[in-house]
Design an enzyme around this catalytic site. Structure first.
Site, PDB file in Angstrom:
ATOM      1  N   SER B 233       5.174   4.025  -5.290  1.00 32.10           N
ATOM      2  CA  SER B 233       3.830   3.476  -5.414  1.00 32.10           C
ATOM      3  C   SER B 233       3.476   3.400  -6.884  1.00 32.10           C
ATOM      4  O   SER B 233       4.099   4.037  -7.723  1.00 32.10           O
ATOM      5  CB  SER B 233       2.795   4.393  -4.720  1.00 32.10           C
ATOM      6  OG  SER B 233       2.921   4.345  -3.327  1.00 32.10           O
ATOM      7  N   SER B 271       5.572   0.510  -1.246  1.00 30.61           N
ATOM      8  CA  SER B 271       4.950   0.817  -2.530  1.00 30.61           C
ATOM      9  C   SER B 271       3.449   0.567  -2.472  1.00 30.61           C
ATOM     10  O   SER B 271       3.000  -0.574  -2.443  1.00 30.61           O
ATOM     11  CB  SER B 271       5.580  -0.051  -3.624  1.00 30.61           C
ATOM     12  OG  SER B 271       5.099   0.324  -4.891  1.00 30.61           O
ATOM     13  N   ASP B 273       0.436  -0.012  -4.112  1.00 30.17           N
ATOM     14  CA  ASP B 273       0.076  -0.398  -5.478  1.00 30.17           C
ATOM     15  C   ASP B 273      -1.417  -0.693  -5.524  1.00 30.17           C
ATOM     16  O   ASP B 273      -1.863  -1.762  -5.106  1.00 30.17           O
ATOM     17  CB  ASP B 273       0.896  -1.610  -5.890  1.00 30.17           C
ATOM     18  CG  ASP B 273       2.396  -1.357  -5.721  1.00 30.17           C
ATOM     19  OD1 ASP B 273       2.850  -0.248  -6.067  1.00 30.17           O
ATOM     20  OD2 ASP B 273       3.098  -2.256  -5.241  1.00 30.17           O
TER      21      ASP B 273
END
Lengths: 355, 355, 355, 355
Positions: B233, B271, B273
């Protein structure tokens, strides 16, 4: 326990057998209520979408009518369309402990769906009756709610996360209701569970009757030396067994707004009104075969109206059930918040041709 | 400590004097690093937008490029346009304790802006080097980070919330950078602080050079018996002293995506984000006079491009700083993640005409 | 026609047989190019997701990286998850005529999915080469594009809606590309079609090489007496035959941002960068049996990364194809915008070790 | 013309002098009504936020309660926080011609704020009384509405864009109302203008009274051989002179949901309920000095509740005004839709203690 229909309040929709979110098959609810000394008036409510022994994720969607509040985990519900574990409801300042303890519980169950967990925990502020900065919710309470969850009839009012709540300046709390569609419309159930902690007295409307404009006494925020702005919040959890996709569940969540509106709310700045909807259909939601493929069922948009209506009705009724069931409470600083006076309400309804 | 520019990596933009988020006047950052035994490799990073002694809220906005993660408090930032206290960054499973401890700290400071607090705490998962289910972050760590925050140069790499992070399968962690506009473009600063924990090795791009396609050894997720999907992340915090309104800060936050992209990310499912931007201008943000009126400054959209570019550049450079500064670490289960090999990287840059 | 791969630009991903959005089975594309006199340099591009003879809706999702532009119909894509007819791309000031003419065409085909239609029409501004306020797109152009749509190889550059576009201050326009996954990853195709009209010269990056920092001549916005702010826009349409649900298609659309970033964009205020993704899988998307129930296939999130990567790669390559294919054009007010100089670009790539 | 308050319907809030959106100083409204032959029953409504001679943009925000409809230009309102020209309201299939004609008018006025225009045009479907596929709105109608706009009292009901609308299966149309705050709460006005075309008969609620459950005759969608699903839509435009920022105006727009709910709507799938709010305060909204800096006023969130309430009340009343003012209409295919029977309604209100 008296509920809104028991009083004779005319309400729309046909409830399921329990008239509770637990009418959605498999779903369980657990509570821990923390009442200690003069000023601990709080707790935790837990919902396991498929029960605590089935960790399969469910499709879900959220809506923040007024994001002056918290619903952790909402980013992944929005992005991934999935709710991957139990839901927690508590007071504003205990969201963190509930969240981390749910992770702890999931780790113990080996039930993470991904390699990590971002649980959904929502809150309303009970800081008038509860010493919210005393952080009275502890891990043992959360674990107890998680493990003791069950189906069947549910207690309402001053229980679990709703223990110290105030709604339209009467005692609020936890409420639930359900709406079951006729078989020819799919036979599905929409269940609602609310943590009701919002609204100013003058706004309170029951079955279209401006009850709050008559019952002006004992309104803790309106009266007194320093009348306060709206300070509460409403969390609505809507569960259904209808086969809806994540983007449709966002639509369901958004309809909770209409249920809230039917009780009179004007959506004040301080009220964090955040809603979650999920579907227990599609046991393979989010999972696929070895190639990642799942076969799903989905209802088309043109058949979704009965579920929208059921969501509105169940939300409205769950809010009223929270208020009807809640009992007068004295808490922090000796503040007393009165229960909704059933008889006065029904008198008013009759006066307005609705009794 | 070596930083990306020290190595000679050609980078865009003109940094502020510290080349750190602390180039934004008044802002302070605190860290608590938790390294214990074989498997505790984690920590907390705290950012006080106006320093820990000035609790005035700041205008803010967020963007989730990929919401597979958590940023508590985001609902109110979106709704109210305000960030009302310190920001915490930690590992995924410690978000709750950091959140509640920030509230505890705010209560002790009597610094709630409303009658409750929903702090912004974001996370990345350090579960490969850190025993994330051991819940090693404790209230004392959070309080220490909150109280010890300061301006000036910042440590990077294996520190604070970034302690156990992995980035492009090299050691990642905490990184920072800043970009200062020429006076004729306003002279404002955009500072970035990232917790960098994302990316697969083959994606790694530095100054346009496909570094990761050459440095294929020691890539813990790519090699080995069970190559894994992207699991990390990226959290980006962008601070500026430019007078931007909440809706403009959402635009700033969104530009962090481009900075991330410049390091090669392809935005994998795993991930999370999530980006936050705030402005320390407008000391009366969210506050008004007795009638609720505040006088504010705002930059028009047609002059905002230099700030957008600065946001992209500062994000890119902060990610690279996290990687350049981080040192090889051995953690849980004896896993070792190697630091970015500076010399190999610079050799590759030269081979591609960028040294 | 020369395309990016023909020049030897190193690009990621494996294209489908046509390296075009038409690699997605069934999909057809139509163009009408309007070049008249000194200053009409515009047109229309139409995409029929399932071809013009199959009006079944497709699941879809959108993302506005920078909403300084228009994509009509986006509200229903977001709400209902469905794209219910052809997509139009044109210049900013002709969106209305394209939209209404699509409805007219749908009425003639009796192909409304609901009782009304809100078509998806997106735009980029060609007001430097085209007299955008002359409203040169007429219903007959739209109908011609709708009816003449076909599969197979597609023309690129100065064609259709992309006729008068400018990209990184070189001639831009319409571009397409595709990326086909290996069979073991599902064998699905992601196709992109872009209308590329964005970017400042110095930003242009090809295969990681800062081409635009060397090719500084003939940049119409950068040079001259009055350098201008970024004024263009990018529309990306991503099509796939992978079985993705609406919320997943929003994720696909969002990844177009990374493809755009790989060509150097810094996301300037004036650039309306709006992206649409749809899936031609699930022929019963949005439809149900007599009870409204449809059986669908969906890919799980943990297998979606290859489609994300393909979306990034196809977007990047489609933008480069637009630029490589476009030819020097002289338009309104005698302005000339030069084509990308192929040889100079390849010389630069070689100098940077990428030739 | 009879309005809701004239009938004695008890309504909340204190209206401004005109009880119309034109109580917001400077704002003008224009109409073109197209009634021709048997089946053209449509038109255009235009709102100039600062009047047609002042093209300065206003801060704005939108909310789609149900995005089954169109509001062009919404992407830039969301992104840039600005509404840069007049607003158009029309039928669903004429949105394009209205949009492009507004651009044409802006070009003639030389009033583009950027170098292009993406006007805000919203719609509701009048396809039961109007031959929507006949495209009866022509540029001259739009120009006439734009140029003839004025302040003062406004006609309501079967006029402008609302000409052919149906609401709760009675004749609907255009309605307006305003709510003026006491001076001690700022003295600001919130004005609403709605194009009301939604709702099923049984849902209709007036002042809390379930009017629609009694007035079951002549309900065109409910009765007859083929009862239809909800098919209409609601557009609400809220204008205020209170100094609100774009993110606050999104909150105002969202409150229109509650006003809609108070008239009984259950938010059916087919009803595209899309709302816009703007503020005429801050004449420098979106503009800055030579450095791009503007000085603005903004109201703090903790003083915003009266504006929220006013938005709810004005929306509710504008919907009722649309219905009360509208007259029985016969249109396409000889369909007749009856006006709301004033006397029956007031009889019912009295029966329910609300007369």
């Amino acid at each position: 326990m008296t509920r809104a229909r028991d009083l004779g309040i005319p309400l729309a929709g046909t409830p399921g057998p329990l008239n509770a979110i637990t009418d959605v098959p498999g779903l369980t609810v657990g509570f821990a209520t923390v009442i200690k000394g003069d000023s601990a008036r709080t707790g935790v409510t837990v919902i396991h979408p498929r029960g605590q022994f089935n960790h399969a994720p469910v499709f879900a969607g959220t809506f923040a009518f007024n994001g002056n509040g918290e619903m952790t985990g909402a980013a992944w519900v929005e992005e991934g369309g999935l709710l991957e574990g139990p839901i927690g409801l508590t007071n504003t300042h205990s969201v963190g402990i509930v969240r981390d303890t749910i992770i702890h519980w999931q780790a113990a169950q080996d039930s993470f769906f991904q390699k990590w967990s971002c649980p959904v925990v929502a809150e309303t502020a009970d800081g008038w009756l509860n010493d919210m900065n005393g952080f009275h919710v502890e891990p043992e309470h959360v674990l107890s709610a998680l493990d003791s969850a069950k189906g069947g009839s549910l207690p309402e009012g001053n229980i679990g996360g709703g223990t110290g709540m105030i709604c339209y300046e009467f005692k609020g709390g936890t409420g639930t209701a359900s709406c079951k569609l006729p078989e020819k419309l799919g036979g599905w159930t929409v269940g609602a569970l609310v943590q009701a902690n919002f609204g100013r007295r003058h706004q309170l409307t029951i079955a279209g009757v401006p009850v709050g404009q008559h019952l002006t006494e004992d309104a803790p925020f309106t009266n007194g030396e320093n009348p306060l702005a709206e300070q509460g919040s409403l969390i609505v959890v809507l569960a259904t067994d209808a086969p809806l996709l994540p983007h449709q569940l966002k639509r369901i969540a958004r309809r909770a707004t209409l249920g809230m509106a039917r009780t009179g709310s004007l959506g004040g700045n301080g009220s964090g009104d955040i809603f979650l909807a999920f579907s227990t259909a599609n046991s393979s939601a989010g999972r696929g075969d070895e190639n990642g493929l799942a076969t799903l069922q989905a209802l088309s948009n043109d058949k979704i109206d009965p579920l929208f209506y059921a969501s509105v009705y169940a939300t409205e009724e769950a809010i009223l059930n929270a208020m009807v069931s809640a009992e007068t409470m004295t808490g922090k600083d000796g503040i007393t918040v009165k229960a909704l006076p059933h008889e006065d309400v029904m008198d008013l309804l009759k006066r307005y041709g609705r009794g």
